[in-house]
Every structure is written in structure tokens, then in C-alpha cells.
Design an enzyme around this catalytic site. Sequence first.
Site, PDB file in Angstrom:
ATOM      1  N   GLY A 236     -15.455  34.283  30.879  1.00 38.33           N
ATOM      2  CA  GLY A 236     -16.618  33.960  30.039  1.00 38.33           C
ATOM      3  C   GLY A 236     -16.269  33.399  28.680  1.00 38.33           C
TER       4      GLY A 236
ATOM      5  N   TYR B 224     -17.628  24.077  36.595  1.00 40.08           N
ATOM      6  CA  TYR B 224     -19.019  24.137  37.064  1.00 40.08           C
ATOM      7  C   TYR B 224     -19.623  22.735  37.167  1.00 40.08           C
ATOM      8  CZ  TYR B 224     -17.949  28.915  36.004  1.00 40.08           C
ATOM      9  OH  TYR B 224     -17.317  30.126  35.966  1.00 40.08           O
TER      10      TYR B 224
ATOM     11  N   CYS C 143     -34.969  12.130  42.748  1.00 41.39           N
ATOM     12  CA  CYS C 143     -36.425  12.203  42.630  1.00 41.39           C
ATOM     13  C   CYS C 143     -36.867  13.559  42.098  1.00 41.39           C
ATOM     14  CB  CYS C 143     -37.053  11.901  43.977  1.00 41.39           C
ATOM     15  SG  CYS C 143     -36.619  10.261  44.542  1.00 41.39           S
ATOM     16  N   GLU C 144     -36.517  13.835  40.866  1.00 41.74           N
ATOM     17  CA  GLU C 144     -36.923  15.051  40.151  1.00 41.74           C
ATOM     18  C   GLU C 144     -36.958  14.679  38.676  1.00 41.74           C
ATOM     19  OE1 GLU C 144     -37.447  18.157  41.436  1.00 41.74           O
ATOM     20  OE2 GLU C 144     -36.605  17.847  43.444  1.00 41.74           O
TER      21      GLU C 144
ATOM     22  N   GLU D 211     -10.000  36.890  33.495  1.00 47.09           N
ATOM     23  CA  GLU D 211     -10.493  36.008  34.557  1.00 47.09           C
ATOM     24  C   GLU D 211     -11.164  34.750  33.996  1.00 47.09           C
ATOM     25  OE1 GLU D 211     -13.326  38.529  36.504  1.00 47.09           O
ATOM     26  OE2 GLU D 211     -11.806  39.798  37.426  1.00 47.09           O
TER      27      GLU D 211
ATOM     28  N   ARG E 166     -25.491  21.096  35.344  1.00 48.91           N
ATOM     29  CA  ARG E 166     -25.582  21.974  34.173  1.00 48.91           C
ATOM     30  C   ARG E 166     -26.684  21.588  33.178  1.00 48.91           C
ATOM     31  NH1 ARG E 166     -22.772  25.440  32.119  1.00 48.91           N
ATOM     32  NH2 ARG E 166     -22.627  24.348  30.156  1.00 48.91           N
TER      33      ARG E 166
HETATM   34  C1  PLP Z   1     -17.712  33.429  36.993  1.00 46.81           C
HETATM   35  C2  PLP Z   1     -16.826  34.583  36.771  1.00 46.81           C
HETATM   36  C3  PLP Z   1     -15.745  34.483  35.903  1.00 46.81           C
HETATM   37  C4  PLP Z   1     -15.423  33.251  35.083  1.00 46.81           C
HETATM   38  O1  PLP Z   1     -16.379  32.931  34.134  1.00 46.81           O
HETATM   39  P1  PLP Z   1     -16.034  31.743  33.106  1.00 46.81           P
HETATM   40  O2  PLP Z   1     -17.225  31.694  32.228  1.00 46.81           O
HETATM   41  O3  PLP Z   1     -15.876  30.511  33.901  1.00 46.81           O
HETATM   42  O4  PLP Z   1     -14.801  32.117  32.398  1.00 46.81           O
HETATM   43  C5  PLP Z   1     -14.900  35.571  35.794  1.00 46.81           C
HETATM   44  N1  PLP Z   1     -15.127  36.709  36.493  1.00 46.81           N
HETATM   45  C6  PLP Z   1     -16.169  36.842  37.331  1.00 46.81           C
HETATM   46  C7  PLP Z   1     -16.361  38.105  38.060  1.00 46.81           C
HETATM   47  C8  PLP Z   1     -17.065  35.788  37.509  1.00 46.81           C
HETATM   48  O5  PLP Z   1     -18.093  35.922  38.333  1.00 46.81           O
END
Ligand code: PLP
Length: 445
Positions: free
Chosen positions: A248, A384, A355-356, A282, A321
Amino acid sequence: MCLVRCEGVERGSVGQGLLTLPSSQLVRIAESVGTPVYVYNAGDIRAQWNRLADALAGVPHRVHYSVKANSNLSVLRLLRELGAGVDIVSGGELSRVLHAGFSGSEIVFSGVGKTRSELRRAVDAEIALINVESDVEFRTLADVISSSRGSANVGVRVNPNITTETHPYTQTGHSGLKFGVPLDQVADLAMEIARTDGVTLCGLGMHLGSQIEDASRYEAGIERLIGLASALRERGVDSIRSLDIGGGFAISYGSRPELDLSGLTRGVRRIHAETGLTTLLEPGRFLTGNAGVLLTRVQYRKASGGRSFVIIDAGMNDFVRPSYYQAFHDIAVVTRGRVSDEGSSETVDVVGPICESSDFQALDRTLPAVGEGALLAICGAGAYGFSMSSTYNSRPRAAEVLVDSGRFALIREREAEQDLWRGEPSALVWRDAGETPGQRKESIA
Ligand SMILES: *Cc1c(COP(=O)(O)O)cnc(C)c1O
């Protein structure tokens, strides 16, 4: 050398994770591969990896790249060479990462709805960690293990009840959302896991959401994880080896700031200092987001109802997005196409062919004047982007290209039109579906 300049901001400084390709390379790629095409720069992915590694140097940690951000095999292989593990969220991603060469010990598996068969495949692949998100999911896993006499390392994904200021669709860390085990249920579930044969409780984790700019949110979540780990230790659970702080980490989109890595590092240091445990991270978007652009060509110009439209050949099916998250993405003008006034700029809506009415990439955007044939780069499209693309309106999905030190390679062919109806038979094979409504009426009468 002319680096891609995104509207309003000069882009191209290494270390910011922003795409650093000369526009001449983008022109050549568009001419050779066609548009729309995703272009990723290996050097920018490496640079982001190194920034994170530098920030965390000396603190025990492992980075598991979140595959759903950009799951192209060549991107996965590049990250594997750098030393990344992976974080997956589906059986399809499991197959993908195994195909890319990752071994089970490099894989962690998250997600609220893992099926029995996905859990079985994860157990068979002997992956590093299965992060369970509910007691019922854990019992399904325990059942899978007892019927196969396998074993598994289990983590509990905690919902730490931390609110974040990001788009509502990318918040995952506060109570009342489907994600994670509620704080007050974690201890009971952890004790149940600790008592169950064939599983080892190896970790606790969280994932607060995506595009989180405020590092204090991580510090708050980390404090809760540390508290839970200490409480469990007091209750005799001594198998926990890692705390997983999820992904995140915000990157800069337009004028939005990126996450302050030093704040993140503070939290990770605390984990090591107070518990001695390893931290798992992650990141998805952080590693690939600003290492990619979506190259698209202007098809037409049009004016209507006082608005000025730039109609491009990339649609919301290619890059969703902006319409799905109201996300802001810089748009760099690589070449200007047929324009009468070279010097002018104008405020336009950049829209696609779908078409949106929600099929736009930018609204009310001031750009250098562009005409038909102009080449635009939608910035920050390395995460993404392709992975969320679809074939809506029966549009084949875009090609993907990787650039590395002055060379480029096609890493995914443009989808062919005949792929669009693969699996749709022309001769139907009818099967008995049970009683028909007509038959039922007769039997009632
Ligand atoms: C999507 C996700 C991430 C990665 O999120 P980012 O914003 O791309 O860093 C990490 N862990 C889990 C469990 C996720 O679902």
C-alpha cells in the site's frame, strides 16, 4: 536526450521512481508495436527496489512483491532476480509465479475467499505462508491438511482497525470491511491454530489498503501487531517468526506525495527492536507503478457542448483507474500530431472509444495542444494497469513491452481478435438441467 515530461511536472529524476525513458524510444516502440501499448522500464523497477532495500538496510526483512499490481511473467522474473518473493491472492497467481520460477518458499498467499482447491494447491506447493482471514477459512485449511496429511505454515491477517485516507475502494484496514480477522477475535483464532496438528502459526500480518501516503498509519498498525505478538507469547505461543505489514506504499501520482519511507523504516525497526521478529512487506504499486506508461495515439479531435475532446485509442478497458477510482494520472505529450499552433496549450477531456461516458483518462486537463496522430503517455500505469484490463467492447488487450538499457522486448503480444471468442462454441452441446418450469406446473396440477 528528452525525457518524458508529464503535464505540469518535470519527470525523469532517478530515485523518484518516475519513468525515465527518452521520448525517442517511446516513439520507436509505438511505431514498431502499435498502440495502445504498456511500456515498462526495467531500470526504474530496479531503482525502486534499491530505494526500499536501502531504506531497510540492516533490519531483518523480506519483500514479497504483490503480484496483482503487474503480473507479467517478465516483470516477475526481473523482481525474482533482484531477490523478491511474491504475495499472491488467487490460484491463477499461484500458477503464474510457479511458472515464472518462484519456489514455494518464496510465496505468501493472502485473500478473503481462498477456495478449498486453492488452499490444497498452496499446501501442495509448500508455500512459505498462508495468511488466513477468518476462522472458517482456517478450519477449511485444517480439513484440507488432515485429509492430505500435509502441513502448512499459517499467518493470521489481522484487521487492525486503522483508518486510512485513500480512495474508499482501496481501504482495507478498518473494522466493518471484509478483510482480515477482527482484532478481538485474533487471540482465540491464534490459540486454535497453535493447538491444531499439521499447521504452525508462523506470523501475524495486516494490509491497510493501497496508495497510503501517511506513514503514521503503518506505525499505528505495527504497534497493534507487536501488542498481539507479545500477548500470544505470554500465552505460550512461541512459533511466530514474522510480522507482515502488507503493502500500500503510496507513489507520487500528479501532485500527490509518495509515502515517507523513513516513517515506514521507523516502524520496521521497532518490530525488530521490540520482538526480534522479521518483517514481511508486500509492496505492489511501489515497485512497478511509476516504472510504466500506457502509450496511446490521438485518433480524433472533437468539440461538443463547450468541451474539447481528445479521443485516444486506449479505453477504460485498457486502463480503468481514472474511471474506477477517479485516479489522477499525468499525461505526457510525446509527439503533438497535426496541430496548427505549435506553441499553444488547451484544456481538454482525454477520452477513449468505449461506449460509456465514464471512459476517460483525464477531465479538464491542460495539455500542450495535440492533434490527430499525437502520441501520449499516460504516466504511472505500471501497476493496476494491464492487470486490471479487460476485453470490454470486444477490444483485444494491449501489448506489453519491457525496456532495458536502450533495448526493448515484447513481453506480451497484443491479444488477437480470435482470442476474444475462445471457448465460445458454435455448435451447442445441450445437457439436462433438471425439470423445466412447464413440467413443474404440470406436476403441481
Ligand atoms: C493488493 C495487496 C497488496 C499490494 O498493495 P499495493 O498498494 O500495490 O502495494 C499487498 N498485500 C495484499 C494482501 C494485497 O491485497
